[in-house]
Design an enzyme around this catalytic site. Structure first.
Site, PDB file in Angstrom:
ATOM      1  CE  LYS A   1      -0.667  -0.346   4.979  1.00  0.00           C
ATOM      2  NZ  LYS A   1      -0.884   0.856   5.779  1.00  0.00           N
TER       3      LYS A   1
ATOM      4  NE  ARG B   1      -6.642   0.718  11.161  1.00  0.00           N
ATOM      5  CZ  ARG B   1      -5.390   0.629  10.685  1.00  0.00           C
ATOM      6  NH1 ARG B   1      -4.552   1.641  10.826  1.00  0.00           N
ATOM      7  NH2 ARG B   1      -4.974  -0.464  10.067  1.00  0.00           N
TER       8      ARG B   1
ATOM      9  CE1 TYR C   1      15.762  31.687   6.103  1.00  0.00           C
ATOM     10  CE2 TYR C   1      15.536  29.347   5.588  1.00  0.00           C
ATOM     11  CZ  TYR C   1      15.570  30.674   5.177  1.00  0.00           C
ATOM     12  OH  TYR C   1      15.425  30.991   3.865  1.00  0.00           O
TER      13      TYR C   1
ATOM     14  CG  MET D   1      11.611  24.366   0.413  1.00  0.00           C
ATOM     15  SD  MET D   1      10.826  25.576  -0.657  1.00  0.00           S
ATOM     16  CE  MET D   1       9.598  26.262   0.403  1.00  0.00           C
TER      17      MET D   1
HETATM   18  C1  LIG Z   1      -4.627  -4.479   7.675  1.00  0.00           C
HETATM   19  C2  LIG Z   1      -3.155  -4.326   7.610  1.00  0.00           C
HETATM   20  N1  LIG Z   1      -2.380  -5.408   7.502  1.00  0.00           N
HETATM   21  C3  LIG Z   1      -1.028  -5.316   7.445  1.00  0.00           C
HETATM   22  C4  LIG Z   1      -0.399  -4.099   7.497  1.00  0.00           C
HETATM   23  C5  LIG Z   1       1.114  -4.044   7.469  1.00  0.00           C
HETATM   24  O1  LIG Z   1       1.578  -3.523   8.680  1.00  0.00           O
HETATM   25  P1  LIG Z   1       3.143  -3.311   8.964  1.00  0.00           P
HETATM   26  O2  LIG Z   1       3.622  -2.339   7.945  1.00  0.00           O
HETATM   27  O3  LIG Z   1       3.189  -2.744  10.334  1.00  0.00           O
HETATM   28  O4  LIG Z   1       3.782  -4.633   8.830  1.00  0.00           O
HETATM   29  C6  LIG Z   1      -1.176  -2.950   7.624  1.00  0.00           C
HETATM   30  C7  LIG Z   1      -0.515  -1.644   7.746  1.00  0.00           C
HETATM   31  O5  LIG Z   1      -0.910  -0.753   8.423  1.00  0.00           O
HETATM   32  C8  LIG Z   1      -2.577  -3.065   7.668  1.00  0.00           C
HETATM   33  O6  LIG Z   1      -3.357  -1.975   7.783  1.00  0.00           O
END
Ligand SMILES: Cc1ncc(COP(=O)(O)O)c(C=O)c1O
Length: 364
Positions: free
Chosen positions: A35, A130, A256, A304
């Site tokens: 992701k 969550r 700065y 920056m």
């Molecule tokens: C549902 C779920 N599974 C697995 C992961 C992977 O987690 P990590 O990067 O802490 O291994 C995440 C990340 O937030 C997640 O939301």
């Protein structure tokens, strides 16, 4: 000439980390969590290293499409499931498995017209609060899903809130085991922290583990453990060069706000890296940095496009010297991203995701 700042993605390190996760997973299958564009590394850049995983997991349908476009025919899991009805069409077309964590997603599945029944992961809220069905709604959700012709196979999943910390996972694994006790189907519980810290227990490993951060070489529970303890290698290096040198007299200040004042004559290097590159402005004097592979420190405020470093420990350094903001220097010396993240009051996840679009990325 472009500015000298570069993010390098290390395929060898990513492969090593995946292998490390696989060893921890033992007989469980491994999702490579990609992701947020592979935690900022770029899906296309990590794909080859991670194709030895059993599947890819992410949130975005567009990212799932990119993984299919790379030729991946194996499992893909959408960790938040679908957001609207038409997303299910893409799930059918691309054979995406998806999480079901809310009644609305079951309604969408019931309304979805498909010839291809779906594989879903029914998510239990075992205490993180969550995503996921509350304990008392889980069985009803399971019964509803089981009755749908659109659903072929149901697996079970939960996510831990404290796998990296003192509270641990026992309170959640107890809930998960109890609520799913006699239900047939595969199970998935572990993120990286749970996998590395708690997966001696086969019930915790389950059938699928979901490591993310460990694949990219950051320790999930720093500073309790660091990447060396977990045998992880940095998946990314952020490096730049010294673009200017200043000689300070006692009492001279840097940058700065004059946050750093020299208490003796010293040489400083000005580095082509600033907060607009994703380097945290909150890093203060003392944040570790490597110059020509030698550990030294940031001085004063990050601006920056530039920051300043102490060249005292690196007398031969000067214009053009290599600066490693995190990751691996050309000579092999390593500065773990977790140390820099700690100096910024954050975690490695945030730093790797925040490298900005203006930074060129190369694969090594
Ligand atoms: C549902 C779920 N599974 C697995 C992961 C992977 O987690 P990590 O990067 O802490 O291994 C995440 C990340 O937030 C997640 O939301």
């Amino acid at each position: 000439m472009p500015r000298p700042i570069v993010a390098t993605v290390h395929a060898d390190a990513l492969r090593h980390n995946l292998d490390r996760m696989r060893r921890a997973a033992q007989d469980a299958r491994v999702w490579a969590v990609v992701k947020a564009d592979a935690y900022g590394h770029g899906i296309e850049r990590v794909f080859d290293a991670f194709r030895a995983a059993d599947g890819f997991a992410m949130l975005d349908l567009a990212e799932a499409e990119r993984v299919r476009a790379l030729g991946w025919r194996g499992p893909i899991l959408l960790l938040e499931g679908v957001f609207e009805l038409r997303d299910l069409e893409l799930c059918s077309r691309l054979s995406l498995w998806h999480v079901v964590h809310t009644e609305e997603q079951i309604d969408m599945l019931a309304a979805h017209k498909t010839q291809v029944p779906h594989r879903v992961f029914l998510k239990l809220n075992s205490g993180m609060n969550r995503l996921g069905f509350a304990q008392h709604r889980f069985r009803t959700a399971y019964a509803r899903l089981s009755a749908l012709p659109q659903v072929e196979e149901i697996s079970f999943m939960t996510h831990f809130s404290d796998a990296d910390g003192a509270r641990g996972i026992a309170h959640q694994t107890e809930v998960f085991a109890r609520v799913t006790a006699d239900l047939p189907g595969e199970r998935s519980l572990c993120n990286t922290a749970a996998l590395l810290r708690h997966a001696d227990d086969a019930a915790v490993r389950g059938d699928w583990v979901r490591p993310g951060i460990g694949l990219y070489g950051s320790a999930p529970d720093f500073p309790t453990h660091d990447a060396i303890d977990w045998q992880l290698l940095p998946g990314m290096t952020l490096s730049s060069r010294v673009i200017g040198v200043q000689a300070l007299a006692t009492g001279d200040s840097v940058g700065y706000g004059s946050q750093f004042v020299a208490d003796a004559p010293m040489r400083i290097g000005v580095v082509g890296c600033g907060y607009a590159d994703g380097y945290p402005r909150r890093c203060a004097t003392g944040t570790p940095v490597l110059v020509d592979g030698v550990r030294t420190r940031l001085l004063g405020r990050v601006s920056m496009d530039m920051l300043a470093v102490d060249l005292t420990p690196v007398p031969n350094s000067g214009f053009g010297s290599e600066v490693t903001l995190w990751g691996r220097a050309a000579g092999g010396q390593i500065l773990h991203i977790d140390e820099v993240a700690q100096a910024a009051g954050t975690i490695g996840y945030e730093l790797m995701c925040a490298v900005s679009a203006r930074v060129s990325v190369v694969s090594a």
